[in-house]
Design an enzyme around this catalytic site. Structure first.
Site, short mmCIF file in Angstrom:
data_model
loop_
_atom_site.label_atom_id
_atom_site.label_comp_id
_atom_site.label_asym_id
_atom_site.label_seq_id
_atom_site.Cartn_x
_atom_site.Cartn_y
_atom_site.Cartn_z
CB CYS A 94 25.03 -7.83 1.25
SG CYS A 94 26.29 -9.10 1.37
CB THR B 142 38.05 -12.75 6.00
OG1 THR B 142 38.43 -11.94 4.89
CG2 THR B 142 38.96 -12.45 7.16
CB ILE B 143 34.45 -15.91 8.36
CG1 ILE B 143 33.63 -16.41 7.18
CG2 ILE B 143 34.11 -14.47 8.69
CD1 ILE B 143 32.13 -16.45 7.46
CB THR C 53 33.87 -9.60 7.92
OG1 THR C 53 34.81 -10.67 7.75
CG2 THR C 53 34.64 -8.33 8.23
CB THR D 40 33.23 -17.96 3.83
OG1 THR D 40 33.91 -18.98 3.10
CG2 THR D 40 31.74 -18.19 3.81
N GLY E 173 29.15 -4.38 2.16
CA GLY E 173 29.42 -4.57 0.74
C GLY E 173 28.23 -4.09 -0.07
CG ASN F 5 25.67 -9.66 -2.66
OD1 ASN F 5 25.43 -10.53 -3.50
ND2 ASN F 5 26.43 -9.89 -1.61
CG LEU F 6 31.22 -6.77 -3.14
CD1 LEU F 6 31.62 -5.84 -4.27
CD2 LEU F 6 31.82 -6.31 -1.83
CB CYS F 7 29.91 -11.76 -2.86
SG CYS F 7 30.95 -10.67 -1.89
CB THR F 8 27.11 -12.92 -7.56
OG1 THR F 8 27.83 -14.09 -7.24
CG2 THR F 8 28.00 -11.90 -8.25
CD GLU F 9 26.67 -13.26 -1.04
OE1 GLU F 9 26.99 -12.78 0.05
OE2 GLU F 9 27.21 -12.91 -2.12
#
Length: 994
Positions: A358, A760-761, A342, A758, A386, A570-574
Site C-alpha cells: 500500500c 485473494t491470499i 499479493t 486478504t 494499492g 489506503n485503498l482498503c482503509t486499514e
C-alpha cells in the site's frame, strides 16, 4: 417437517404424527417424521426434473402439498398406539404421486433408494475409448493411456473422505473424442471433479490435484523440451532436480534474481515438501495458476512448492544465514500458517522485487504536485501497489487562482484524471489497478465528491472506477448529533485545518467559522450537518462510496504524531500512516491464518507466538529488499519502517471452536486473539530493534514513551470527553513488562499491525477472508480467475455428523441462497453457528472490531452488512462504529439481485454464472422493521437517529421511528426507493486491492 409443511396451521394429523410409530424393515421402531417423506419425494423430483431455478421453486411447493396429502391419509384415523410399516408409507407415497400424474417421478421414487446405494464401477476402456488418440504438445497423436488417467484420478482421491474415482472417471469419459489434445484431456478430468464439489467439498481438493497434474505436465514439458509427465508420487522424487532446472530457466528469462542461484541449493531442495502440493483447494490453486506462477509465453513452469520457496528465498536474500531463514520462511508460507500479501508473492525473488502492498500520498495545491501525483500513481500501481490519495489540500470550486486571476474548477476534474490513470495501469494484467481518493468533510467540494460514483450526471465529473472515502473529523459528528450547522471551506483559505485533529482542529475550525461570518473568507458555505450526513449515507448505499473513515481516532492513536499527520487511509482503509509532500507512506502486509492456530480447546498461543515472530521478521525484510519506484516512497519507508501484520480465517476459527459470530463469546475471542497477536508482534519488532537497530524516527514516538496501542486508547477517551465513547480497555497479558522493554530497547518498526481484506491470499489458504462473516454457505465466487462453486466445508462436516448431508440439503441451500434459517430439519444451534453475513446483525461485527482496535496501531478493513437498509439503520450503524472507537470502515454490503445458481452442475462444464444483471432496487424487499438475528440480538441503537435530509436530491422519507435517547426526531429513509445499491459482495472488482 418441511418448511412449507411447517407453515400450515396445526391439524389433527400434525398432532397425531407426534405419537405414531414407524416399523422399519429391520424391525426397528421410530417416531413418524413427515420431513423424511418430503426429503424422499424431493430427491425423486430432482432426479427427474433437475434443480434449475424455476423447477426448484415449483418442486418445493409441490412436494409440500404432496407430503401433506400423504400425511393426512396416513394419520387420518391414527391413534396414540398406531404403528405403520415403512412399506405402507412408501406404497401411499407412490399412489399419491401416480394420482397426481407424476408418473416418471413415481418410478424414480421406487428406484432412488437402490440407485443411491449403487456405486459406479470403473469399467475397463471400451472399444471406442481404446481407439481414441491424444494429440500431445508436440502435435504427435498417441493412443489414450486410460490406465494413466485412472491412476492420476486415483491419486487425486487418495486420502480424502467421501470421494471416489468412479464418478470422476465416468463424467470425464463423456468428453473424450479422437484427436483430443492433452490439455483438453486434463481439463476433462478437472471439470468432471468440479461438477461434484457441491455434493462433497472434498472434490475441490480432487479438482486441485487434477489441475496440479496438468501443471506438472506443462512445467516439466517446458523445461525438458519434449512431452513429459509425472504423477504426484513420481514428482516427489524429482522435485529437487526440477527446482534446479526451474531456477536456471527463470534466471535465463530474467524473471528471477540470479542471486537465488548462489544459495546452497542442496539445503534448499532438501527442505521442499512436495506433499504440500496436495493441500490446495481448487479455487486456491487455480488462482495461483492464473495470476502468480512464473510463466513464459503463457506456459507455467513454476510449481507450488517452487513458488513458495522462490518467495521465501527472496525474503531471506539479505539474511546472514540465508538458507536457514529461507527454509523458516518457506515452512510458514507452504503450511498456510502465514501468507504474505499479493505484491510480495508476485515479486519476491524476482528482478523487480516491488513487495510493498500500500502507498499513501498527499496531493498539494499546485499543478506540479497534481501531475506528479498522477505519475507517482502510475509508477506505484505498475508493480501491484494499492493507492490511497489525500486530495484535501486542492482548492475548491470557485476559489481564486492568483497566477491566472481566475477561478478554480475544484478538485473533481483532477480526480477524473486520477481515475483514468488507475484504469490505464492495470498491474500487468495480473489484477486491476486501484486507487482511493480521500477528502475531508469540510472541503467545499464535498457534495460533488459524494456524487463521483453515480451513474447519472455529467460523465466528465464522475469517477466510475476509482474508490472514494470520506475523512471525517469528530467535530462533524458532534454537529450531527446536536443537529447543528456545518461550514464548508476551500483549503487554500484554511490551510492549517488539514494538519489539525482532535480538540485543536475543533477550536481552529470554529475560529474559521467566525471569520466566515465576518466576511473574511471568500469561499464558504453553511449546511445543516445532518443533511450532509444523510447525503453521505445515501450515496454510500446508492453507489457503495464514499466510505466512512474517522480522522481523529487515526491521528490521536498514531504512534508517529511527533513527525507528521495521518491525512488518509489506503485503498482498503486499514493503513493509517503519515504523509506529506516529501514522503509517500508505504506499508508491507501479511496475514496470520487464525484457523491454523486454534484447536477445539482454544487458541494455540505457543504456535501463534512462533508464527508471529517469523512473520514480523519477513515483513521487516521487505523494507530493505523492496524495489522503490519513486524516491518519496523509499525515503519514507526506510525512515519509519512500518509493517502491517493482520489475520484471516477468523470465522473459520470460530467454526472450529463452535462459537457463533453473533455471540459474546465470539467478541471475547476477537479480543483475546488480537491481544496475543499484538503482544507477540510488538515483542518481535522490539527484538529486531535489539538485533538490527531502532527505526530512525523512534525518539519522540509513543513507543519511546512506553505508550503502546492499548494505552493510546486513553488519548482518544480524553479527546472525546463529553462525547459517548463506549470502549473496552481490559487486558489479560503482562503488558507492563513489555512497555518497559519497548521504551528501553526500542522498536524496529513505527507501525506493526493492520488487518487487510486478504481477498485473494485467503483463497490460496482455503479460509474465509480476514475478519469477514461468511457470505453464504453455498455460493458462486467470481474473480479474475473465473467462477467457482464455494461450499462451507465446516458446515458440511457438521451436517454429516447430524446425518443431514444429502442431495436434498444441497437443493435447499440453493433454494434458500446458502442460508440454513428456513430449513426446518437443521438444529437451531447449527443455524446460529453457520448464520450468514446478512443474518448476523452488524452490531456484532462492530463490537468485535472495537475489541480488536484497542490492540492495533493502525486500522482494520471492516465491511458492514445490512439487510433491508433504511436511513435510520445506516445512521445508527455508522455512528455506533464511531462511538465504539473504530478508526475506519470499508465497504457497505447490501443484498443485491443476485442468488446462488439454482441449477445442478451435473452435465455441465462446471462453469457457473450466478451474478444477475437485474438492478438491486428492482428485487429489494420493502423496508421493514429490523428482524432478529440468528442469536436474537437487536439492532444497535446507541443514539437517536438524525433528522432526515432536506437537500434537493435526498431520498424521500418514510415512517418516523422513536428516538432511543433525548435528541432530534428522525425519519426513516427507504433506500429500496433508490436506483442503486451498496457494493455487491459478489462483485469481482472488490478484490482489486488484494
Amino acid at each position: 417437517m418441511s418448511t412449507e409443511a411447517a407453515q400450515r396451521p396445526p391439524s389433527t394429523a400434525d398432532t397425531a404424527a407426534t405419537t405414531v410409530r414407524v416399523i422399519r424393515r429391520d424391525g426397528a421402531v421410530s417416531p413418524f417424521d413427515a420431513s423424511k417423506i418430503s426429503v424422499a419425494m424431493t430427491k425423486a423430483f430432482l432426479a427427474v426434473e433437475g434443480g434449475d431455478a424455476a423447477a426448484s421453486s415449483r418442486i418445493h411447493h409441490l412436494v409440500a402439498d404432496l407430503t401433506g396429502q400423504v400425511e393426512s391419509s396416513l394419520l387420518r384415523h391414527a391413534g396414540p398406539d398406531t404403528a405403520l410399516h415403512i412399506e405402507q408409507i412408501q406404497d401411499l407415497v407412490e399412489l399419491v404421486l401416480m394420482r397426481g400424474e407424476h408418473h416418471k417421478v413415481a418410478r424414480a421414487y421406487v428406484l432412488y433408494r437402490d440407485e443411491r446405494a449403487k456405486a459406479r464401477q470403473v469399467a475397463a476402456p471400451t472399444k471406442a475409448e481404446a481407439s481414441i488418440n491424444v494429440r500431445a504438445a508436440d502435435g504427435v497423436l498417441r493412443p489414450l493411456d486410460w490406465g494413466r488417467v485412472a491412476h492420476v484420478v486415483g491419486e487425486a482421491v487418495a486420502g480424502l473422505d467421501d470421494v471416489a474415482a468412479e464418478p470422476v472417471l465416468t463424467e470425464a469419459r463423456r468428453n473424450l473424442y479422437d484427436g483430443i489434445t492433452a490439455d483438453e484431456l486434463a481439463l476433462a478430468q478437472i471439470m468432471a471433479a468440479r461438477t461434484l464439489v457441491e455434493q462433497e467439498p472434498n472434490y475441490s481438493y480432487v479438482s486441485a490435484r487434477l489441475l496440479l497434474d496438468k501443471l506438472r505436465g506443462e512445467a516439466l514439458t517446458y523445461l525438458a523440451g519434449s512431452p513429459t509427465l509425472a504423477s504426484q508420487n513420481e514428482m516427489a522424487h524429482r522435485y529437487g532436480g526440477y527446482f534446479r532446472d526451474y531456477l536456471t530457466r527463470a534466471i535465463e528469462l530474467e524473471l528471477v534474481d540470479p542471486e537465488l542461484a548462489t544459495f546452497d541449493l542442496g539445503r534448499i531442495t532438501a527442505a521442499i515438501m512436495p506433499e504440500r502440493d496436495l493441500d490446495f483447494g481448487f479455487l486456491g490453486l487455480q488462482t495461483l495458476y492464473d495470476r502468480y506462477f512464473q510463466h513464459h509465453d503463457g506456459v507455467r513452469f513454476e510449481l507450488p512448492q517452487a513458488f513458495f520457496m522462490r518467495v521465501a528465498m527472496g525474503l531471506a536474500i539479505r539474511e546472514d544465514d540465508r538458507e536457514s531463514r529461507a527454509i523458516e520462511f518457506y515452512e510458514l508460507l507452504s503450511s498456510f500458517h502465514f501468507m504474505a500479501s499479493t505484491p510480495t508473492l508476485f515479486n519476491s525473488g524476482t528482478t523487480r522485487p516491488q513487495l510493498s502492498s500500500c502507498f499513501l500520498t498527499t496531493v498539494d495545491d499546485d499543478l506540479d504536485s497534481i501531475f506528479q501525483a498522477y505519475k507517482n500513481n502510475a509508477l506505484l500501481a505498475k508493480y501491484s501497489g494499492g493507492l490511497g490519495n489525500d486530495w484535501t489540500p486542492v482548492r475548491g470550486l470557485g476559489a481564486h487562482i492568483k497566477g491566472t486571476n481566475g477561478q478554480s474548477q475544484g478538485v473533481v476534474p483532477f480526480l477524473k484524471i486520477a481515475n483514468d490513470t488507475a484504469v490505464a495501469v492495470n498491474q500487468g494484467g495480473k489484477r486491476k489497478g486501484a486507487a482511493c481518493a480521500y477528502l475531508e468533510t469540510w472541503h467545499v467540494d464535498i457534495e460533488e465528491f459524494l456524487d463521483l460514483r453515480k451513474n447519472t450526471g455529467d460523465d466528465r465529473r464522475r469517477t466510475h472506477d476509482m474508490n472514494t472515502a470520506n475523512w471525517v473529523p469528530d467535530e462533524f459528528l458532534r454537529r450531527v448529533e446536536s443537529d447543528a450547522s456545518w461550514t464548508l471551506f476551500s483549503p487554500n483559505e484554511v490551510p492549517d485545518l488539514h494538519d489539525l485533529y482532535g480538540n485543536a482542529f475543533a477550536e481552529r475550525y470554529r475560529e474559521y467559522e467566525a471569520a466566515a461570518e465576518r466576511g473574511e473568507i471568500k469561499v464558504s458555505r453553511r449546511v445543516r450537518a445532518v443533511d450532509l450526513w444523510r447525503r453521505m449515507l445515501t450515496m454510500l448505499f446508492e453507489t457503495g462510496h464514499p466510505w466512512i473513515t474517522f480522522k481523529d481516532p487515526c491521528n490521536l492513536r498514531s504512534p508517529q504524531q511527533h513527525v507528521g499527520v495521518v491525512h488518509s487511509s489506503n485503498l482498503c482503509t486499514e493503513i493509517t500512516l503519515n504523509t506529506d509532500a516529501e514522503e509517500v507512506a508505504v506499508c508491507n502486509l501479511g496475514s496470520v491464518n487464525l484457523l491454523k492456530h486454534v484447536t477445539p480447546d482454544g487458541l494455540d498461543t505457543e504456535r501463534l507466538e512462533r508464527t508471529v515472530g517469523t512473520a514480523v521478521r519477513m515483513l521487516d525484510n521487505v523494507i530493505d529488499i523492496n524495489f522503490y519506484t519513486i524516491p518519496e516512497a523509499s525515503r519514507s519507508n526506510l525512515r519509519h519502517r512500518p509493517v502491517g501484520l493482520g489475520l484471516m480465517g477468523f470465522q473459520d476459527a470460530l467454526f472450529e471452536l463452535g462459537l457463533p459470530l453473533s455471540s459474546d463469546a465470539a467478541v471475547t475471542f476477537a479480543d483475546t486473539s488480537m491481544e496475543h497477536i499484538s503482544y507477540y508482534a510488538i515483542t518481535a519488532s522490539s527484538a529486531l530493534a535489539a538485533e538490527r537497530g531502532r527505526y530512525e524516527s523512534f525518539e519522540g514516538s509513543l513507543w519511546s514513551k512506553g505508550i503502546l496501542p492499548i494505552d493510546s486508547m486513553q488519548l482518544l477517551i480524553d479527546a472525546r470527553s463529553g462525547d459517548a465513547l463506549d470502549v473496552d480497555t481490559s487486558s489479560t497479558l503482562d503488558w507492563d513488562t513489555l512497555r518497559e522493554t519497548v521504551r528501553t530497547q526500542g522498536m524496529r518498526n513505527s507501525n506493526v499491525m493492520a488487518i487487510a481484506p486478504t481477498a485473494t491470499i485467503s483463497n490460496i489458504c482455503g479460509v474465509g477472508q480476514s475478519i469477514e462473516p461468511l457470505f453464504q454457505n453455498l455460493f458462486v465466487k467470481s474473480n479474475m480467475s473465473g467462477d467457482f462453486t464455494v461450499i462451507n466445508p465446516h458446515l458440511v462436516t457438521s451436517l454429516k455428523e447430524h446425518g443431514l448431508w444429502d442431495e436434498v440439503m444441497v437443493s435447499d441451500l440453493k433454494y434458500f441462497d446458502g442460508s440454513l434459517g428456513q430449513i426446518d430439519r437443521v438444529p437451531a444451534d447449527l443455524k446460529a453457528l453457520y448464520a450468514t453475513a446478512f443474518e448476523v446483525e452488524s452490531k456484532w461485527l462492530v463490537d468485535a472490531a472495537s475489541r480488536r482496535q484497542k490492540w492495533i496501531d493502525q486500522a482494520q478493513s471492516l465491511n458492514l452488512y445490512i439487510d433491508s437498509p433504511s436511513g435510520r439503520k445506516l445512521d445508527e450503524l455508522y455512528r455506533y462504529a464511531w462511538h465504539k472507537g473504530l478508526k475506519t470502515t470499508y465497504y457497505l454490503r447490501a443484498r443485491s439481485a443476485t442468488h446462488v445458481e439454482k441449477s445442478t452442475l451435473r452435465g455441465t462444464d462446471g462453469k457457473l454464472n450466478a451474478v444477475s444483471a437485474t438492478p438491486a432496487a428492482a428485487a429489494a424487499p420493502p423496508a421493514a422493521a429490523p428482524a432478529p438475528t440468528a442469536s436474537g440480538s437487536p439492532s444497535p441503537s446507541p443514539t437517536a437517529a438524525v433528522p432526515a435530509a432536506t437537500a434537493p436530491d435526498a431520498v424521500p422519507p418514510a415512517t418516523p421511528p422513536v428516538a432511543e435517547r433525548p435528541g432530534p426526531k428522525a425519519e426513516d429513509v427507504d433506500f429500496t426507493a433508490t436506483d442503486g445499491a451498496a457494493c455487491r459482495i459478489d462483485d469481482p472488482d472488490c478484490e482489486a486491492c488484494q
